[in-house]
Structure formats: structure tokens, C-alpha cells
Design a protein around this motif. Structure first.
Motif, short mmCIF file in Angstrom:
data_model
loop_
_atom_site.label_atom_id
_atom_site.label_comp_id
_atom_site.label_asym_id
_atom_site.label_seq_id
_atom_site.Cartn_x
_atom_site.Cartn_y
_atom_site.Cartn_z
N ALA A 1 0.82 -1.21 0.00
CA ALA A 1 0.00 0.00 0.00
C ALA A 1 0.86 1.26 0.00
O ALA A 1 0.48 2.28 -0.58
CB ALA A 1 -0.93 0.00 1.21
N ALA A 2 2.02 1.18 0.65
CA ALA A 2 2.90 2.34 0.73
C ALA A 2 3.42 2.78 -0.63
O ALA A 2 3.91 3.91 -0.78
CB ALA A 2 4.07 2.04 1.66
N LEU A 3 3.33 1.91 -1.65
CA LEU A 3 3.73 2.30 -2.99
C LEU A 3 2.80 3.36 -3.57
O LEU A 3 3.16 4.07 -4.51
CB LEU A 3 3.74 1.07 -3.92
CG LEU A 3 4.62 -0.11 -3.49
CD1 LEU A 3 4.48 -1.25 -4.49
CD2 LEU A 3 6.06 0.29 -3.32
N ILE B 1 -0.70 7.03 0.67
CA ILE B 1 -0.42 6.45 1.97
C ILE B 1 0.74 7.19 2.61
O ILE B 1 1.86 7.20 2.08
CB ILE B 1 -0.09 4.95 1.84
CG1 ILE B 1 -1.28 4.20 1.23
CG2 ILE B 1 0.27 4.36 3.20
CD1 ILE B 1 -2.55 4.25 2.04
N LYS B 2 0.48 7.82 3.75
CA LYS B 2 1.46 8.68 4.38
C LYS B 2 2.39 7.94 5.34
O LYS B 2 3.48 8.43 5.65
CB LYS B 2 0.75 9.82 5.13
CG LYS B 2 -0.21 10.62 4.26
CD LYS B 2 0.47 11.18 3.02
CE LYS B 2 -0.49 12.00 2.17
NZ LYS B 2 0.14 12.44 0.90
N ALA B 3 1.96 6.78 5.85
CA ALA B 3 2.79 6.02 6.79
C ALA B 3 2.30 4.58 6.79
O ALA B 3 1.10 4.32 6.65
CB ALA B 3 2.71 6.60 8.20
N SER B 4 3.24 3.64 6.95
CA SER B 4 2.90 2.22 6.97
C SER B 4 3.64 1.52 8.10
O SER B 4 4.83 1.77 8.32
CB SER B 4 3.25 1.54 5.64
OG SER B 4 2.44 2.01 4.60
N TYR B 5 2.92 0.64 8.80
CA TYR B 5 3.49 -0.13 9.90
C TYR B 5 3.35 -1.60 9.54
O TYR B 5 2.24 -2.15 9.51
CB TYR B 5 2.73 0.18 11.20
CG TYR B 5 3.51 -0.12 12.46
CD1 TYR B 5 4.29 0.87 13.05
CD2 TYR B 5 3.47 -1.37 13.05
CE1 TYR B 5 5.00 0.62 14.21
CE2 TYR B 5 4.18 -1.64 14.20
CZ TYR B 5 4.96 -0.64 14.78
OH TYR B 5 5.68 -0.90 15.92
N LEU C 1 7.94 4.55 6.76
CA LEU C 1 7.76 3.11 6.84
C LEU C 1 8.35 2.58 8.14
O LEU C 1 9.43 3.01 8.55
CB LEU C 1 8.45 2.45 5.65
CG LEU C 1 8.21 0.98 5.37
CD1 LEU C 1 6.78 0.75 4.88
CD2 LEU C 1 9.20 0.47 4.32
N VAL C 2 7.64 1.67 8.79
CA VAL C 2 8.15 0.97 9.96
C VAL C 2 8.10 -0.53 9.68
O VAL C 2 7.04 -1.05 9.31
CB VAL C 2 7.35 1.30 11.24
CG1 VAL C 2 7.86 0.47 12.42
CG2 VAL C 2 7.45 2.79 11.57
N MET C 3 9.24 -1.20 9.86
CA MET C 3 9.33 -2.64 9.64
C MET C 3 9.61 -3.32 10.98
O MET C 3 10.53 -2.94 11.71
CB MET C 3 10.46 -2.97 8.66
CG MET C 3 10.36 -2.27 7.32
SD MET C 3 8.86 -2.66 6.37
CE MET C 3 9.05 -4.43 6.13
N VAL C 4 8.80 -4.34 11.30
CA VAL C 4 8.90 -5.05 12.58
C VAL C 4 9.05 -6.55 12.31
O VAL C 4 8.29 -7.11 11.52
CB VAL C 4 7.64 -4.80 13.44
CG1 VAL C 4 7.73 -5.56 14.76
CG2 VAL C 4 7.46 -3.31 13.70
#
Length: 247
Positions: A138-140, A144-148, A179-182
Motif C-alpha cells: 500500500a505504501a507504494l 499512503i502517508k505512513a505504513s506499519y 515506513l516501519v518494519m517489525v
């Protein structure tokens, strides 16, 4: 904050899509506006743990949409069980649906949100397992302003079906938001080498991202089963809410 829940059906190029909507109580008449989150499930679609996660996010002042990610492949309202049969069906669906179809699903939800006068233009994305991949996907979209993204599967391998040049990770340079990657270090679905590949690709693409690795199993956010880590789950909900409030 008290919330309310409703179901909507959106038209997409690949058929009708059931979407579960969670939002602050009386949001439409409260005289306020709220940011939104697209929240993507595991391969099992909207199970009870996914519904509780969506409700928790909504209670912090967000309009949350949970799409049925495999709406083309199942009757509307299908929820797969956390058992071998459910896992097999979910994985079959995952290997059947092209990634481009999620793009059109996302656009349908974004267009719907634009029609709601109480929803702000700021939209984020969040997901777990394949949903983590879909939040990255979705972040592509520049809307979309931020993705977790939590323990995103099949991202490092570029193996989900798609057209040439449409693999998600290879398009990382298209990401404009934060972007945040967990990850869980004990997650058998994403190896250390796989995580390293994702990190390297994001760095080379100059994406603005944060990175967290925990001593945790796959699906540590799911509040059912022995892999659940309540302390880590709470920490990640807090981090996600903080990210989306800064959109």
C-alpha cells in the motif's frame, strides 16, 4: 474512545469486496475529522484477533478499514480457522491472487474514504503476516502517508504472483511516506538473510524507515495461541498509534 462497527461492500475491478469499518462512535455527526488506517489481516482474513486489533486502533481516534484480502476467491464473509485446513486454504489463496489486484483494492478503499466528510486526507496502512506485506504494498501508493508492517511474509522472496517488474520489494523506491518494519528473530518465515535483503533494499532506495527486531515468534501480535507476546504487542500498538498521529 468508544467506537462503532459496520460492514460495507466496495466495487473493485476484480469483484465486490467486503470491508469491515471501525471508527469513533458517531464519527459522522461529531463535527470532527479523523485520519484513517487500512488494516490488513493474515491469510485467515478477519478473525477475532484481527477484529480486536482494528477496534483497538479505532479507539485511538482513527477510521479503520479491514478488507477481505481474498474477496475474489471466497464467499463474502469467509473467515478461515487457525488450523491446518485454514492455513492450507489461505496459502492457496495467497499464491493465486496477483499483487496488482491488491493495488486496485487499495484504490477502491482510498476512493471510499475520500467520500466520507469526516475522514482526513491522511491515510496510513498497517498489517500482520501477509498483511505486513500488503501494508508495504500500500505504501507504494503516494496517498499512503505512513505504513506499519509487522513480520511481512513473502517480501524478501519476491515470489507472490505478479506481472514483470511488479514485485513489491523491487518497487521500494516508489514509497514516499514513512515506513516501519517489525520482525521476530525466531520467525521461521523470514530468515536473517531475508531481513537483511529487505533492509538493504530500503536503504538503497533511500526510503525513510525505522526497523525493529525482537526476540519473538511469527504472529506475536495475535492474542490467541502460544506465540502471543502481550508486552511486545502493547509496545507495537503504541508505536503504531504514534506513527499514524504524526501523518
Amino acid at each position: 474512545m468508544q467506537i462503532e462497527h459496520s460492514n460495507i461492500i466496495l466495487t473493485t475491478p476484480t469483484g465486490p469486496m467486503l470491508v469491515y469499518q471501525y471508527q469513533p462512535l458517531a464519527a459522522a455527526t461529531a463535527g470532527k475529522t479523523f485520519p484513517a488506517i487500512l488494516f490488513y489481516s493474515e491469510i485467515f482474513q478477519q478473525t477475532a484477533p484481527i477484529a480486536r486489533s482494528a477496534a483497538m486502533l479505532a479507539s485511538h481516534g482513527f477510521v479503520v478499514l479491514v478488507p477481505e484480502i481474498f474477496h475474489e476467491l471466497n464467499p463474502l464473509g469467509t473467515v478461515l480457522a487457525y488450523d491446518d485446513a485454514g492455513k492450507d486454504k489461505g496459502n492457496q489463496d495467497k499464491w493465486t491472487k496477483p499483487l496488482e489486484s491488491y493495488d486496485s483494492d487499495n484504490q477502491a478503499m482510498l476512493d471510499y474514504l475520500k467520500s466520507l466528510p469526516y475522514v482526513r486526507p491522511e491515510v496510513g496502512a498497517m498489517g500482520v503476516c501477509i498483511g505486513g506485506h500488503l501494508a508495504f504494498r500500500a505504501a507504494l501508493n503516494p496517498a499512503i502517508k505512513a505504513s506499519y508492517c509487522l513480520y511481512a511474509t513473502d517480501l524478501h522472496s519476491d515470489t507472490l504472483p505478479c506481472g514483470e517488474g511488479q514485485q513489491t520489494l523491487s518497487r521500494a523506491a516508489d514509497i514516499q511516506g514513512e515506513l516501519v518494519m517489525v520482525w521476530g528473530k525466531q520467525d521461521p518465515h523470514v530468515s536473517p538473510e531475508g531481513r537483511q535483503k529487505v533492509h538493504q533494499q530500503l536503504t538503497e532506495a533511500k526510503v525513510q524507515f525505522s526497523w525493529y527486531e525482537y526476540n519473538a515468534q511469527h504472529a506475536f501480535m495475535r492474542d490467541e495461541g502460544e506465540r502471543y507476546d502481550a508486552a511486545l504487542a502493547l509496545q507495537n500498538y503504541q508505536q503504531a498509534v504514534a506513527l499514524f498521529r504524526q501523518m
